[in-house]
Enzyme design. Sequence first.
Site, PDB file in Angstrom:
ATOM      1  N   SER A 197      20.971  14.390   3.374  1.00 34.85           N
ATOM      2  CA  SER A 197      18.942  13.519   3.781  1.00 34.85           C
ATOM      3  C   SER A 197      19.614  12.823   4.469  1.00 34.85           C
ATOM      4  O   SER A 197      20.286  11.996   5.031  1.00 34.85           O
ATOM      5  CB  SER A 197      18.845  14.185   2.730  1.00 34.85           C
ATOM      6  OG  SER A 197      17.583  14.380   2.852  1.00 34.85           O
ATOM      7  N   LYS A 255      14.031  17.243   6.646  1.00 34.57           N
ATOM      8  CA  LYS A 255      14.701  16.323   5.484  1.00 34.57           C
ATOM      9  C   LYS A 255      14.643  16.677   4.316  1.00 34.57           C
ATOM     10  O   LYS A 255      14.445  16.802   3.375  1.00 34.57           O
ATOM     11  CB  LYS A 255      15.063  15.361   6.027  1.00 34.57           C
ATOM     12  CG  LYS A 255      15.918  14.066   6.756  1.00 34.57           C
ATOM     13  CD  LYS A 255      17.530  14.813   6.783  1.00 34.57           C
ATOM     14  CE  LYS A 255      17.853  14.524   8.248  1.00 34.57           C
ATOM     15  NZ  LYS A 255      18.955  13.977   8.173  1.00 34.57           N
TER      16      LYS A 255
END
Length: 272
Positions: free
Chosen positions: A146, A164
């Site tokens: 991420s 994300k």
Amino acid sequence: MRDLLSKDLLRGRNVFVSGGGSGVNLAIAQACAELGANVALCGRTEAKLKLATAALEALGVEAVYAVADVRDAVAVDSALEVAARHLGPMDAVVCGAAGNFLAPAERISSNGFRAVMDIDLLGSFHVAKASFEQLRTTAGNLLFVSGGQSQMPFVHQAHVSAAKAGVDQLMRTLALEWGPLGIRSNSIIPGPVSGTEGMRRLAETADADVWAGMVPLGRFARLEEIGTIAAILMSPLAAFVNGAQIVVDGGMSLSGSSAFNQAVLSAATPSD
Ligand code: HXC
């Protein structure tokens, strides 16, 4: 530093890494291989995958690659099949493939926004879903790569911030749904990492010292520092870690994104 871990931490385990031909994802693959894992890579560029696979084999493990764009669910399914055919079912799967560019929101075309959402979010979903049966067999785990954008907005990153944030909610949802089946899901959030495509793109906007100054530890991460933590998260040492975002950013996120935002905005020309 990795010498402090047993060289057998991941011995005999199989790890799949999407986007594994370069950057942070390759560093994760290398860390796993150094700790004994066999590795399967997928990515868009065969030349990079070939080189990466050879480097992994040189570490004394088995390595295989398949060319696949994570936006293509059929290609991803096939890459996971190739991996299992050569190595057996995967014990850990890294959803790492990502795309990024810096642009103010009003300049991001629908296609540009979609490209990043499709690579980062939909692509992560494709990889996770394609690996489900293998991970169920092995009681394995997923690791999503991420970004700080998932926790706080970064300017000129509207597309990436949205993607994300989605990646981390996908990760948490799978931790809930698949945890009872023995499949752990976590994400790693690297801060700025030296020698990566992402930092090359950022470096165009400001001096490297400015970026390093945003990190309380005063420097960027080394690739192997991200790889090591990722490998630990996929190993039995992290057997009770599920649904977690592990931030490996030298403390950068503690001050929010305002320094990043200022640097990007001051580097942008007035017409930007
Ligand atoms: C505005 C842009 C753009 C830019 C691309 N686009 N670059 N718009 N500013 N700098 C637009 C294009 O004009 C096009 O829209 C659309 O995005 C798709 O671009 P393509 O090049 O046709 O698509 P594709 O080849 O699939 O490329 C996807 C990509 C590209 C995400 C746009 O950057 C990419 O492949 N990146 C992979 C490598 C990468 O980004 N690595 C860094 C990840 S690191 P139109 O409307 O013209 O058709 C990371 C860490 C964070 O994420 C680092 C912070 C920067």
